[in-house]
Structure formats: structure tokens, C-alpha cells
Design a protein around this motif. Structure first.
Motif, PDB file in Angstrom:
ATOM      1  N   SER A 104      17.924 -18.163  67.682  1.00 32.04           N
ATOM      2  CA  SER A 104      17.868 -17.555  66.350  1.00 32.04           C
ATOM      3  C   SER A 104      16.534 -17.915  65.709  1.00 32.04           C
ATOM      4  O   SER A 104      16.035 -19.034  65.859  1.00 32.04           O
ATOM      5  CB  SER A 104      19.028 -18.052  65.477  1.00 32.04           C
ATOM      6  OG  SER A 104      18.982 -19.463  65.355  1.00 32.04           O
ATOM      7  N   TYR A 105      15.944 -16.936  65.009  1.00 30.73           N
ATOM      8  CA  TYR A 105      14.712 -17.217  64.265  1.00 30.73           C
ATOM      9  C   TYR A 105      15.035 -18.011  63.008  1.00 30.73           C
ATOM     10  O   TYR A 105      14.275 -18.890  62.590  1.00 30.73           O
ATOM     11  CB  TYR A 105      14.008 -15.908  63.884  1.00 30.73           C
ATOM     12  CG  TYR A 105      13.470 -15.143  65.067  1.00 30.73           C
ATOM     13  CD1 TYR A 105      12.293 -15.533  65.692  1.00 30.73           C
ATOM     14  CD2 TYR A 105      14.144 -14.036  65.570  1.00 30.73           C
ATOM     15  CE1 TYR A 105      11.797 -14.831  66.779  1.00 30.73           C
ATOM     16  CE2 TYR A 105      13.655 -13.325  66.658  1.00 30.73           C
ATOM     17  CZ  TYR A 105      12.479 -13.723  67.260  1.00 30.73           C
ATOM     18  OH  TYR A 105      11.988 -13.038  68.331  1.00 30.73           O
ATOM     19  N   ILE A 154      20.118 -14.182  67.322  1.00 29.21           N
ATOM     20  CA  ILE A 154      19.624 -12.945  67.925  1.00 29.21           C
ATOM     21  C   ILE A 154      20.173 -12.802  69.345  1.00 29.21           C
ATOM     22  O   ILE A 154      20.574 -11.722  69.763  1.00 29.21           O
ATOM     23  CB  ILE A 154      18.086 -12.935  67.953  1.00 29.21           C
ATOM     24  CG1 ILE A 154      17.531 -13.135  66.549  1.00 29.21           C
ATOM     25  CG2 ILE A 154      17.575 -11.636  68.554  1.00 29.21           C
ATOM     26  CD1 ILE A 154      17.919 -12.060  65.563  1.00 29.21           C
ATOM     27  N   LEU A 155      20.184 -13.914  70.083  1.00 28.00           N
ATOM     28  CA  LEU A 155      20.760 -13.942  71.423  1.00 28.00           C
ATOM     29  C   LEU A 155      21.900 -14.951  71.423  1.00 28.00           C
ATOM     30  O   LEU A 155      21.769 -16.042  70.861  1.00 28.00           O
ATOM     31  CB  LEU A 155      19.708 -14.355  72.465  1.00 28.00           C
ATOM     32  CG  LEU A 155      18.451 -13.489  72.573  1.00 28.00           C
ATOM     33  CD1 LEU A 155      17.499 -14.084  73.601  1.00 28.00           C
ATOM     34  CD2 LEU A 155      18.809 -12.059  72.942  1.00 28.00           C
ATOM     35  N   HIS A 156      22.992 -14.609  72.085  1.00 27.02           N
ATOM     36  CA  HIS A 156      24.140 -15.519  72.130  1.00 27.02           C
ATOM     37  C   HIS A 156      24.664 -15.632  73.552  1.00 27.02           C
ATOM     38  O   HIS A 156      25.123 -14.642  74.138  1.00 27.02           O
ATOM     39  CB  HIS A 156      25.258 -15.025  71.208  1.00 27.02           C
ATOM     40  CG  HIS A 156      26.490 -15.880  71.264  1.00 27.02           C
ATOM     41  ND1 HIS A 156      26.536 -17.159  70.737  1.00 27.02           N
ATOM     42  CD2 HIS A 156      27.708 -15.659  71.805  1.00 27.02           C
ATOM     43  CE1 HIS A 156      27.733 -17.674  70.949  1.00 27.02           C
ATOM     44  NE2 HIS A 156      28.462 -16.783  71.601  1.00 27.02           N
ATOM     45  N   ASP A 157      24.541 -16.816  74.140  1.00 27.41           N
ATOM     46  CA  ASP A 157      25.102 -17.117  75.460  1.00 27.41           C
ATOM     47  C   ASP A 157      24.681 -16.063  76.496  1.00 27.41           C
ATOM     48  O   ASP A 157      25.507 -15.540  77.250  1.00 27.41           O
ATOM     49  CB  ASP A 157      26.619 -17.208  75.371  1.00 27.41           C
ATOM     50  CG  ASP A 157      27.225 -17.896  76.597  1.00 27.41           C
ATOM     51  OD1 ASP A 157      26.548 -18.759  77.173  1.00 27.41           O
ATOM     52  OD2 ASP A 157      28.359 -17.551  76.976  1.00 27.41           O
ATOM     53  N   LEU A 158      23.382 -15.763  76.529  1.00 26.47           N
ATOM     54  CA  LEU A 158      22.857 -14.722  77.414  1.00 26.47           C
ATOM     55  C   LEU A 158      22.505 -15.286  78.783  1.00 26.47           C
ATOM     56  O   LEU A 158      21.776 -16.267  78.876  1.00 26.47           O
ATOM     57  CB  LEU A 158      21.606 -14.088  76.788  1.00 26.47           C
ATOM     58  CG  LEU A 158      20.872 -13.051  77.645  1.00 26.47           C
ATOM     59  CD1 LEU A 158      21.723 -11.798  77.786  1.00 26.47           C
ATOM     60  CD2 LEU A 158      19.515 -12.718  77.045  1.00 26.47           C
ATOM     61  N   SER A 159      23.020 -14.665  79.838  1.00 29.77           N
ATOM     62  CA  SER A 159      22.718 -15.089  81.205  1.00 29.77           C
ATOM     63  C   SER A 159      22.377 -13.865  82.058  1.00 29.77           C
ATOM     64  O   SER A 159      23.094 -12.862  82.016  1.00 29.77           O
ATOM     65  CB  SER A 159      23.907 -15.834  81.840  1.00 29.77           C
ATOM     66  OG  SER A 159      24.202 -17.014  81.136  1.00 29.77           O
ATOM     67  N   ASP A 205      17.479 -22.163  71.404  1.00 31.21           N
ATOM     68  CA  ASP A 205      18.314 -23.140  70.695  1.00 31.21           C
ATOM     69  C   ASP A 205      19.277 -23.840  71.647  1.00 31.21           C
ATOM     70  O   ASP A 205      19.611 -25.007  71.476  1.00 31.21           O
ATOM     71  CB  ASP A 205      19.109 -22.455  69.577  1.00 31.21           C
ATOM     72  CG  ASP A 205      18.197 -21.813  68.540  1.00 31.21           C
ATOM     73  OD1 ASP A 205      17.052 -22.286  68.380  1.00 31.21           O
ATOM     74  OD2 ASP A 205      18.629 -20.841  67.890  1.00 31.21           O
ATOM     75  N   ALA A 206      19.742 -23.097  72.637  1.00 29.98           N
ATOM     76  CA  ALA A 206      20.666 -23.660  73.631  1.00 29.98           C
ATOM     77  C   ALA A 206      20.471 -22.893  74.930  1.00 29.98           C
ATOM     78  O   ALA A 206      19.982 -21.768  74.948  1.00 29.98           O
ATOM     79  CB  ALA A 206      22.116 -23.542  73.149  1.00 29.98           C
ATOM     80  N   GLY A 207      20.863 -23.519  76.029  1.00 28.85           N
ATOM     81  CA  GLY A 207      20.710 -22.889  77.331  1.00 28.85           C
ATOM     82  C   GLY A 207      19.380 -23.227  77.976  1.00 28.85           C
ATOM     83  O   GLY A 207      18.599 -24.040  77.464  1.00 28.85           O
ATOM     84  N   THR A 208      19.100 -22.569  79.101  1.00 29.47           N
ATOM     85  CA  THR A 208      17.916 -22.882  79.905  1.00 29.47           C
ATOM     86  C   THR A 208      17.295 -21.606  80.450  1.00 29.47           C
ATOM     87  O   THR A 208      17.998 -20.678  80.833  1.00 29.47           O
ATOM     88  CB  THR A 208      18.310 -23.780  81.099  1.00 29.47           C
ATOM     89  OG1 THR A 208      18.996 -24.937  80.612  1.00 29.47           O
ATOM     90  CG2 THR A 208      17.079 -24.229  81.864  1.00 29.47           C
ATOM     91  N   GLU A 260       5.387 -26.193  67.081  1.00 27.94           N
ATOM     92  CA  GLU A 260       6.830 -25.994  67.128  1.00 27.94           C
ATOM     93  C   GLU A 260       7.363 -26.052  68.553  1.00 27.94           C
ATOM     94  O   GLU A 260       8.526 -26.376  68.785  1.00 27.94           O
ATOM     95  CB  GLU A 260       7.190 -24.648  66.497  1.00 27.94           C
ATOM     96  CG  GLU A 260       6.877 -24.575  65.003  1.00 27.94           C
ATOM     97  CD  GLU A 260       7.302 -23.264  64.399  1.00 27.94           C
ATOM     98  OE1 GLU A 260       7.867 -22.428  65.139  1.00 27.94           O
ATOM     99  OE2 GLU A 260       7.081 -23.068  63.192  1.00 27.94           O
ATOM    100  N   VAL A 261       6.537 -25.700  69.520  1.00 27.26           N
ATOM    101  CA  VAL A 261       6.926 -25.734  70.929  1.00 27.26           C
ATOM    102  C   VAL A 261       6.118 -26.830  71.607  1.00 27.26           C
ATOM    103  O   VAL A 261       4.899 -26.739  71.719  1.00 27.26           O
ATOM    104  CB  VAL A 261       6.662 -24.373  71.613  1.00 27.26           C
ATOM    105  CG1 VAL A 261       7.020 -24.469  73.085  1.00 27.26           C
ATOM    106  CG2 VAL A 261       7.463 -23.273  70.932  1.00 27.26           C
ATOM    107  N   LYS A 262       6.799 -27.890  72.038  1.00 23.61           N
ATOM    108  CA  LYS A 262       6.120 -29.032  72.643  1.00 23.61           C
ATOM    109  C   LYS A 262       6.686 -29.316  74.029  1.00 23.61           C
ATOM    110  O   LYS A 262       7.891 -29.164  74.265  1.00 23.61           O
ATOM    111  CB  LYS A 262       6.290 -30.282  71.770  1.00 23.61           C
ATOM    112  CG  LYS A 262       5.594 -30.215  70.420  1.00 23.61           C
ATOM    113  CD  LYS A 262       5.775 -31.526  69.665  1.00 23.61           C
ATOM    114  CE  LYS A 262       5.058 -31.499  68.330  1.00 23.61           C
ATOM    115  NZ  LYS A 262       5.230 -32.784  67.588  1.00 23.61           N
TER     116      LYS A 262
END
Length: 263
Positions: free
Chosen positions: A54-55, A61-66, A99-102, A29-31
Motif C-alpha cells: 500500500s502507498y 493496492i496489492l493483497h496477498d498476490l502470488s 509491506d508483506a511477502g517476498t 525509504e528503500v534500504k
């Protein structure tokens, strides 16, 4: 009797081994990307940039976290059950992909930032790319030149300088298609001039898609597409669109009038 018991043990082991191999054969799942490079020894800087995870789809679970954690700094995570604390701990060693972000670990040197465009590039090729991007002169003025570390615990450079390093990386990559999304939007007039000069050099001979609010940056484009509410409403050169006196001409006149008043 002993042989019979051994045969039974072997059969049970084979049945268990089959399950082990079934698990091992599951798709990853992680490549890593094909051109991913090995992570060098790290100093400990951690940065989450607009991370969403999100699982299960639709249950974030996390949204736009910085947030940032500097090397040697102790950072506590608190919150009620289900707040996402354990998820952060799982994302950091990359048990899951966000899912999004870095998520970034450490900051590289100027040399490393440009080299990322093509990992097998030579020092001479990197310097040539920097010169073409109008970046070589300011890089040489940094404390350690190309070996200067950037970001946390390193040197902070201006927006225009960051843009020129990014352009140098693109020149080194030598792509056939360029996508430029508001490449000069956050720059002052002088920085915009230097960056635009480097961009013009970069775009020669390449297909370029330029997204811009500053219409002055696309005046010389071979073709300008004007979108409105998801539809293509005008298509032509700057001169043709100005003659049509439609949406493009309206937007251009507003910007020209605003710029004139500010100056």
C-alpha cells in the motif's frame, strides 16, 4: 555589467542547488540489509510470493498476490485503472519495498542456498554443515552435486530435503538463538525422523524456541510452555505436564490416540 550578471546567475544557481541537496539528503525509504549481497547476472525468473503493498497505510493496492514468470516467458497484466498493474512494475525494480511477502529473482544452486547462512564460508565449511544437517548424501546424488540449480528450470527437491538445506544454512550461521516454527509439520514419518535428528544436533548449546503442533517433537524439551487464548496456562517438562492432567495432557492424549488409530 558582465560581472554583475555572473553574480546574479551564481546566486540563482546556489538557490537551486540548495533544493537539490535538500532532496538528496532525504532519508532512503528503500534500504538494503547490512549483510545483503549483490544480485548476480539473472536468467529472468520472477516470483511474487504473497505480496501485499500500500502507498498509504490502510489502503492496500496489492493483497496477498502470488504469481511466477519463467525465463523468456511473456506475462500480460490486465485490469481496470487502479488494479495494481503499475504498482507491480514499480515493485519489481524495487522502487518500493512490499509491506508483506517476498519478491524473488531467479533461483540459486544448493551451494548458494547454504552459503547464504554466512557469505564468507569456505567450501569445506559448507560441506561440514550439510553433513551435520543430514543433507550431504542426497546433495551428492543430485545431477551436479552442490552446483545443482534449484526451483524453476532446475531440480525440484522434497520438503524434507528443503528442510535439511535450511538446517545446514542455520548450522553455518551458528546463531545463539533458534526459532523453529513447525519445522517438521509437512513431512512424512521417515523424513521427519531424519530432519528431527539434524535439528537435535543443531539445537545443542543454543537457546531454542520451538513452535509445534506435533507434541512428539518437543517431548524432550527442557521446558514446555502451554498457551491458551494468549495466556500462559501451564509450564513444565513433558512428564510434569502429563502428571497435571491439564490442557497439555489432553492435547497429547488426543494426538497419541489419533496416531495409534492411523497406524
Amino acid at each position: 555589467k558582465r560581472i554583475t550578471r555572473t553574480t546574479g546567475n551564481i546566486q540563482r544557481a546556489l538557490a537551486a542547488a540548495q533544493r537539490v541537496f535538500d532532496v538528496m539528503d532525504l532519508p532512503e525509504e528503500v534500504k538494503d540489509l547490512p549483510d545483503a549481497k549483490a544480485l548476480p547476472a539473472v536468467t529472468g525468473s520472477v516470483r511474487f510470493e504473497h505480496v501485499t503493498f500500500s502507498y498509504n497505510e490502510g489502503d492496500e493496492i496489492l493483497h496477498d498476490l502470488s504469481f511466477e514468470a519463467e525465463p523468456g516467458q511473456a506475462v500480460g497484466l490486465v485490469g481496470p485503472s487502479g488494479a495494481g498493474k503499475s504498482t507491480i512494475a514499480s515493485l519489481l525494480p524495487r522502487f518500493y519495498d512490499c509491506d508483506a511477502g517476498t519478491i524473488r529473482i531467479d533461483n540459486g544452486s544448493v551451494y548458494d542456498n547454504i552459503l547464504y547462512g554466512r557469505l564468507d564460508a569456505t567450501k569445506e565449511e559448507i560441506e561440514e554443515a550439510a553433513k551435520a544437517a543430514n543433507a550431504h548424501d542426497f546433495i551428492m546424488e543430485l545431477p551436479d552435486g552442490y552446483n545443482t540449480m534449484l526451483g524453476d528450470r532446475g531440480v525440484n527437491i522434497s520438503g524434507g530435503q528443503r528442510q535439511r538445506i535450511a538446517i545446514a544454512r542455520a548450522i553455518l550461521k551458528d546463531p545463539r538463538i533458534l526459532i523453529l516454527d513447525e519445522a517438521t509439520s509437512a513431512l512424512d514419518t521417515e523424513s521427519e525422523r531424519v530432519v528431527q535428528e539434524a535439528l537435535n544436533r543443531l539445537m545443542v548449546g543454543r537457546t531454542s524456541i520451538i513452535i509445534a503442533h506435533r507434541l512428539s517433537t518437543i517431548k524432550n524439551a527442557d521446558r514446555i510452555l502451554v498457551l491458551d487464548k494468549g495466556k500462559l496456562v501451564e509450564d513444565g517438562t513433558h512428564e510434569e505436564l502429563m502428571e497435571k492432567n491439564g490442557l497439555y495432557a489432553h492435547l497429547y492424549q488426543i494426538q497419541y490416540r489419533t496416531n495409534t488409530e492411523e497406524s
